[in-house]
Design a protein around this motif. Structure first.
Motif, PDB file in Angstrom:
ATOM      1  N   GLY A 102      13.293  -4.802   3.475  1.00  0.00           N
ATOM      2  CA  GLY A 102      14.271  -3.731   3.591  1.00  0.00           C
ATOM      3  C   GLY A 102      14.316  -2.864   2.355  1.00  0.00           C
ATOM      4  N   GLY A 103      14.890  -1.685   2.478  1.00  0.00           N
ATOM      5  CA  GLY A 103      15.022  -0.758   1.359  1.00  0.00           C
ATOM      6  C   GLY A 103      16.190   0.174   1.608  1.00  0.00           C
ATOM      7  N   PRO A 104      16.545   1.058   0.655  1.00  0.00           N
ATOM      8  CA  PRO A 104      15.852   1.271  -0.625  1.00  0.00           C
ATOM      9  C   PRO A 104      16.085   0.169  -1.649  1.00  0.00           C
ATOM     10  CG  PRO A 104      17.775   2.666  -0.492  1.00  0.00           C
ATOM     11  CD  PRO A 104      17.658   2.020   0.850  1.00  0.00           C
ATOM     12  N   ALA A 105      17.217  -0.558  -1.540  1.00  0.00           N
ATOM     13  CA  ALA A 105      17.382  -1.749  -2.368  1.00  0.00           C
ATOM     14  C   ALA A 105      16.564  -2.842  -1.698  1.00  0.00           C
ATOM     15  CB  ALA A 105      18.851  -2.139  -2.454  1.00  0.00           C
ATOM     16  N   VAL A 106      15.459  -3.226  -2.311  1.00  0.00           N
ATOM     17  CA  VAL A 106      14.490  -4.086  -1.651  1.00  0.00           C
ATOM     18  C   VAL A 106      15.096  -5.441  -1.319  1.00  0.00           C
ATOM     19  CG1 VAL A 106      12.232  -5.176  -1.854  1.00  0.00           C
ATOM     20  CG2 VAL A 106      12.612  -2.895  -2.819  1.00  0.00           C
ATOM     21  N   HIS A 159       0.808  -1.212   0.000  1.00  0.00           N
ATOM     22  CA  HIS A 159       0.000   0.000   0.000  1.00  0.00           C
ATOM     23  C   HIS A 159       0.843   1.264   0.000  1.00  0.00           C
ATOM     24  CE1 HIS A 159      -2.103  -3.314   2.037  1.00  0.00           C
ATOM     25  NE2 HIS A 159      -3.182  -2.859   1.439  1.00  0.00           N
ATOM     26  N   ALA A 160       2.152   1.127   0.172  1.00  0.00           N
ATOM     27  CA  ALA A 160       3.070   2.269   0.189  1.00  0.00           C
ATOM     28  C   ALA A 160       4.131   2.062  -0.883  1.00  0.00           C
ATOM     29  CB  ALA A 160       3.725   2.413   1.557  1.00  0.00           C
ATOM     30  N   VAL A 161       4.730   3.144  -1.329  1.00  0.00           N
ATOM     31  CA  VAL A 161       5.783   3.064  -2.336  1.00  0.00           C
ATOM     32  C   VAL A 161       7.116   2.752  -1.653  1.00  0.00           C
ATOM     33  CG1 VAL A 161       7.051   4.276  -4.127  1.00  0.00           C
ATOM     34  CG2 VAL A 161       4.586   4.643  -3.879  1.00  0.00           C
ATOM     35  N   LEU A 162       7.715   1.647  -2.021  1.00  0.00           N
ATOM     36  CA  LEU A 162       9.053   1.284  -1.547  1.00  0.00           C
ATOM     37  C   LEU A 162       9.965   1.282  -2.762  1.00  0.00           C
ATOM     38  CD1 LEU A 162       8.194  -1.695   0.835  1.00  0.00           C
ATOM     39  CD2 LEU A 162       8.384   0.728   1.391  1.00  0.00           C
ATOM     40  N   GLY A 163      10.892   2.196  -2.811  1.00  0.00           N
ATOM     41  CA  GLY A 163      11.693   2.329  -4.020  1.00  0.00           C
ATOM     42  C   GLY A 163      11.020   3.289  -4.981  1.00  0.00           C
ATOM     43  N   GLU A 164      11.020   2.932  -6.260  1.00  0.00           N
ATOM     44  CA  GLU A 164      10.569   3.871  -7.287  1.00  0.00           C
ATOM     45  C   GLU A 164       9.163   3.616  -7.790  1.00  0.00           C
ATOM     46  OE1 GLU A 164      13.467   3.696 -10.350  1.00  0.00           O
ATOM     47  OE2 GLU A 164      15.069   4.598  -9.141  1.00  0.00           O
ATOM     48  N   SER A 165       8.598   2.436  -7.564  1.00  0.00           N
ATOM     49  CA  SER A 165       7.296   2.112  -8.138  1.00  0.00           C
ATOM     50  C   SER A 165       6.642   0.991  -7.328  1.00  0.00           C
ATOM     51  CB  SER A 165       7.453   1.711  -9.614  1.00  0.00           C
ATOM     52  OG  SER A 165       8.367   0.643  -9.753  1.00  0.00           O
ATOM     53  N   PRO A 166       5.392   0.644  -7.639  1.00  0.00           N
ATOM     54  CA  PRO A 166       4.660  -0.319  -6.812  1.00  0.00           C
ATOM     55  C   PRO A 166       5.322  -1.691  -6.744  1.00  0.00           C
ATOM     56  CG  PRO A 166       3.163   0.885  -8.250  1.00  0.00           C
ATOM     57  CD  PRO A 166       4.541   1.233  -8.701  1.00  0.00           C
ATOM     58  N   LEU A 167       5.098  -2.356  -5.592  1.00  0.00           N
ATOM     59  CA  LEU A 167       5.571  -3.716  -5.377  1.00  0.00           C
ATOM     60  C   LEU A 167       4.385  -4.648  -5.211  1.00  0.00           C
ATOM     61  CD1 LEU A 167       8.540  -3.385  -2.836  1.00  0.00           C
ATOM     62  CD2 LEU A 167       8.665  -3.737  -5.305  1.00  0.00           C
ATOM     63  N   LEU A 168       4.448  -5.788  -5.882  1.00  0.00           N
ATOM     64  CA  LEU A 168       3.433  -6.834  -5.773  1.00  0.00           C
ATOM     65  C   LEU A 168       4.068  -8.058  -5.129  1.00  0.00           C
ATOM     66  CD1 LEU A 168       0.561  -7.950  -6.511  1.00  0.00           C
ATOM     67  CD2 LEU A 168       1.603  -8.797  -8.639  1.00  0.00           C
ATOM     68  N   GLY A 169       3.526  -8.490  -3.996  1.00  0.00           N
ATOM     69  CA  GLY A 169       3.994  -9.710  -3.362  1.00  0.00           C
ATOM     70  C   GLY A 169       3.170 -10.893  -3.820  1.00  0.00           C
ATOM     71  N   VAL A 170       3.829 -12.018  -4.093  1.00  0.00           N
ATOM     72  CA  VAL A 170       3.164 -13.226  -4.586  1.00  0.00           C
ATOM     73  C   VAL A 170       3.673 -14.420  -3.787  1.00  0.00           C
ATOM     74  CG1 VAL A 170       2.812 -14.758  -6.571  1.00  0.00           C
ATOM     75  CG2 VAL A 170       2.955 -12.280  -6.928  1.00  0.00           C
ATOM     76  N   THR A 173       7.663 -13.972  -3.428  1.00  0.00           N
ATOM     77  CA  THR A 173       8.390 -13.202  -4.445  1.00  0.00           C
ATOM     78  C   THR A 173       7.814 -11.802  -4.535  1.00  0.00           C
ATOM     79  OG1 THR A 173       8.837 -15.202  -5.750  1.00  0.00           O
ATOM     80  CG2 THR A 173       9.096 -13.088  -6.868  1.00  0.00           C
ATOM     81  N   LEU A 174       8.688 -10.809  -4.600  1.00  0.00           N
ATOM     82  CA  LEU A 174       8.272  -9.430  -4.823  1.00  0.00           C
ATOM     83  C   LEU A 174       8.565  -9.042  -6.263  1.00  0.00           C
ATOM     84  CD1 LEU A 174       9.444  -7.531  -1.609  1.00  0.00           C
ATOM     85  CD2 LEU A 174       7.322  -8.797  -2.024  1.00  0.00           C
ATOM     86  N   HIS A 175       7.539  -8.495  -6.934  1.00  0.00           N
ATOM     87  CA  HIS A 175       7.660  -7.982  -8.295  1.00  0.00           C
ATOM     88  C   HIS A 175       7.489  -6.474  -8.253  1.00  0.00           C
ATOM     89  CE1 HIS A 175       7.148 -11.999 -10.304  1.00  0.00           C
ATOM     90  NE2 HIS A 175       6.525 -12.245  -9.167  1.00  0.00           N
ATOM     91  N   GLN A 176       8.260  -5.761  -9.044  1.00  0.00           N
ATOM     92  CA  GLN A 176       8.137  -4.309  -9.142  1.00  0.00           C
ATOM     93  C   GLN A 176       7.474  -3.942 -10.454  1.00  0.00           C
ATOM     94  OE1 GLN A 176      11.754  -1.782  -9.467  1.00  0.00           O
ATOM     95  NE2 GLN A 176      10.893  -0.660  -7.737  1.00  0.00           N
ATOM     96  N   LEU A 177       6.457  -3.079 -10.373  1.00  0.00           N
ATOM     97  CA  LEU A 177       5.769  -2.593 -11.570  1.00  0.00           C
ATOM     98  C   LEU A 177       6.459  -1.342 -12.070  1.00  0.00           C
ATOM     99  CD1 LEU A 177       3.468  -2.545 -13.616  1.00  0.00           C
ATOM    100  CD2 LEU A 177       2.051  -1.401 -11.891  1.00  0.00           C
ATOM    101  N   THR A 178       6.974  -1.400 -13.271  1.00  0.00           N
ATOM    102  CA  THR A 178       7.661  -0.256 -13.860  1.00  0.00           C
ATOM    103  C   THR A 178       7.002   0.098 -15.182  1.00  0.00           C
ATOM    104  OG1 THR A 178       9.258  -1.681 -15.008  1.00  0.00           O
ATOM    105  CG2 THR A 178       9.847  -0.884 -12.805  1.00  0.00           C
ATOM    106  N   SER A 231       4.548  -1.113 -19.776  1.00  0.00           N
ATOM    107  CA  SER A 231       4.460  -1.480 -18.368  1.00  0.00           C
ATOM    108  C   SER A 231       4.838  -2.945 -18.200  1.00  0.00           C
ATOM    109  CB  SER A 231       3.043  -1.250 -17.849  1.00  0.00           C
ATOM    110  OG  SER A 231       2.631   0.076 -18.075  1.00  0.00           O
ATOM    111  N   ALA A 232       5.480  -3.259 -17.071  1.00  0.00           N
ATOM    112  CA  ALA A 232       5.911  -4.637 -16.850  1.00  0.00           C
ATOM    113  C   ALA A 232       6.167  -4.872 -15.374  1.00  0.00           C
ATOM    114  CB  ALA A 232       7.174  -4.948 -17.650  1.00  0.00           C
ATOM    115  N   LEU A 233       5.929  -6.102 -14.949  1.00  0.00           N
ATOM    116  CA  LEU A 233       6.313  -6.563 -13.627  1.00  0.00           C
ATOM    117  C   LEU A 233       7.683  -7.234 -13.726  1.00  0.00           C
ATOM    118  CD1 LEU A 233       2.928  -8.089 -12.413  1.00  0.00           C
ATOM    119  CD2 LEU A 233       4.129  -6.165 -11.356  1.00  0.00           C
ATOM    120  N   GLN A 234       8.600  -6.793 -12.884  1.00  0.00           N
ATOM    121  CA  GLN A 234       9.949  -7.354 -12.868  1.00  0.00           C
ATOM    122  C   GLN A 234      10.200  -8.010 -11.509  1.00  0.00           C
ATOM    123  OE1 GLN A 234      11.892  -7.372 -15.470  1.00  0.00           O
ATOM    124  NE2 GLN A 234      10.750  -5.957 -16.777  1.00  0.00           N
ATOM    125  N   PRO A 235      10.519  -9.311 -11.477  1.00  0.00           N
ATOM    126  CA  PRO A 235      10.821  -9.944 -10.193  1.00  0.00           C
ATOM    127  C   PRO A 235      12.074  -9.342  -9.573  1.00  0.00           C
ATOM    128  CG  PRO A 235      11.301 -11.429 -12.028  1.00  0.00           C
ATOM    129  CD  PRO A 235      10.615 -10.251 -12.615  1.00  0.00           C
TER     130      PRO A 235
END
Length: 452
Positions: free
Chosen positions: A179-183, A100-111, A119-124, A131-135
């Motif tokens: 953890g962050g900013p490097a997730v 629900h919060a921005v960690l890093g530069e864009s949304p994170l999806l946990g699966v 696994t955490l995917h970042q939406l860029t 647009s793409a989800l990147q693990p």
């Protein structure tokens, strides 16, 4: 005061594999993105023997899945608004949630998946078409288990530290630090919480050191991560069967909703967990529960063999009723009702974020452009009497007046929500619209609730 309500279908998508989880992105500037997770059990036979005879062919099972990313095109006034952007082959997906919060530069999806992995995917995105989800990072929760559910500690605000809770098929609950900013992911604690499958675990969004879990042992338990996790702060057997869904209310403190195979939705005051404050029978096992993004009283329930229902819990939460009321139902799925989520598209304006590809003009028309979409013709099971030729909601003053025992209709504030739901064996994702309007008779000073 009466509630005028109507649902209509927007689009149906074949997900090929069985669909069991669907989540709209909650972050401003990204509301139009939708993720869908699937689960498919594949069976194959393998020959066992010395090679001289026919041997034995025991069946082996592989659980495979697929993660879909879709974009909802509100500017598209004709055709289908939902477009597939990406698909990723994965192990079978059991649950997923956006942070629900921005960690890093864009949304994170946990699966979480059938290999027991988080696994955490970042939406860029540089623009919508790319647009793409990147693990980003993965964490194995343990051997020989399915990861069954997950929740973020950020449901109400950006907690510090950010944590994820997961539950699994061997009855364990795991708490993971993000953890962050490097997730990064770090397993903080893991304990045996239930005798059988721990179907679900969730944070108290108001007190992120408190979490809840439900299992196939019919137990609902509470935990405080600041103390020994082997001792729950409470354990309830109020549900008669396995507890498989729950969510803390992000708008109202001390409110928890739980659902079970026993076909009941229970509302709890978390300050006193001896008895629920309300009990609603929905005539189907309750696999998902989602509170409305802005209305503290509306609850979306995926009820397995009995479709999807929206409950109005206002009187129940205010102590005026012992159960919630079903205000609308969506029953067009032909299989187990599993995944369900509200979008924020018709509720909030969306400020463009750097990298989202949205212009100021696109964001500004987020709400207004939605109501101009021309959708497919509704099916015969929907109420089509209250719409014009463009499919817009036109309340009927005559029939509404009958509901109010005479008099003409004084329309209150009208709302529209977009909902995504998916069902299992028919591998179908539905996107649909819910229109509702509060109405009052002439001379009635009662106003529609402010949060509607």
């Amino acid at each position: 005061m009466a509630l005028r309500t109507r649902t209509r279908n927007l689009q149906v998508v074949d997900t090929e594999y069985s669909a069991d989880a669907v989540e709209w992105c909650p972050l401003p500037g990204w509301h139009s993105f939708l993720a869908c997770g699937t689960y498919q059990l594949q069976t194959s036979s393998e020959q066992v023997g010395d090679g001289d005879g026919p041997g034995v062919h025991p069946e082996s099972h592989t659980r495979v899945g697929r993660l879909y990313l879709y974009h909802f095109r509100q500017e598209d006034t004709f055709g289908s608004p939902l477009t597939e952007v990406q698909r990723i082959e994965t192990p079978a997906i059991l649950d997923m949630k956006w942070c629900h919060a921005v960690l890093g530069e864009s949304p994170l999806l946990g699966v979480v998946d059938a290999s027991g992995t988080l696994t955490l995917h970042q939406l860029t995105a540089s623009k919508k078409s790319s647009s793409a989800l990147q693990p980003l990072v993965s964490l194995q929760l343990g051997p020989d288990r399915l990861a069954l559910s997950m929740d973020w500690s950020t449901g109400r605000k950006a907690s510090s530290p950010v944590r994820i809770v997961c539950s699994d098929s061997v009855g364990c609950v795991s708490v993971v630090s993000v953890g962050g900013p490097a997730v990064s992911l770090e397993l903080l604690s893991q304990w045996k919480a239930h005798e059988f499958e721990a179907w679900v675990a969730a944070f108290d969004y108001w007190h992120s050191d408190i979490l809840y879990s439900g299992g196939d042992d019919c137990r609902l338990k509470g935990w405080d991560v600041r103390v020994d996790p082997s001792s729950p702060i409470f354990s309830s057997r109020r549900h008669a069967m396995g507890v498989c869904s729950m969510q803390s209310n992000p708008h109202r403190e001390h409110v928890l909703a739980t659902g079970s195979y026993d076909e009941h939705v229970l509302l709890w005051d978390t300050r006193s967990m001896k008895q629920p404050v309300a009990d609603t029978c929905v005539k189907g096992g309750v696999w998902r529960l989602k509170w409305h993004p802005s209305n503290e009283h509306l609850l979306l329930a995926a009820c397995m063999h009995n479709g999807f229902h929206i409950l109005d819990c206002r009187d129940a939460l205010d102590g005026k009723a012992q159960e919630g009321s079903v205000v609308t139902s969506y029953t067009l799925h032909n299989s187990l009702a599993y995944g369900a989520d509200w979008s924020r598209l018709s509720l909030l304006g969306s400020s463009p974020r750097e990298g989202s590809g949205e212009t100021e003009a696109e964001a500004a028309q987020l709400h207004d452009s939605y109501v101009r979409i021309q959708y497919e013709s509704p099916t015969g099971s929907f109420d089509t009497d209250l719409e014009d030729t463009l499919g817009r909601y036109i309340p009927d003053p005559v029939s509404a007046a009958k509901e109010l025992s005479g008099g003409s209709l004084n329309c209150g504030l009208g709302e529209r929500d977009v909902v995504a739901t998916c069902s299992f064996y028919d591998h179908v994702l539905h996107v649909w619209q819910w229109d509702y309007t509060w109405a009052t008779p002439p001379g009635d000073a009662t106003k529609p609730p402010a949060d509607l």
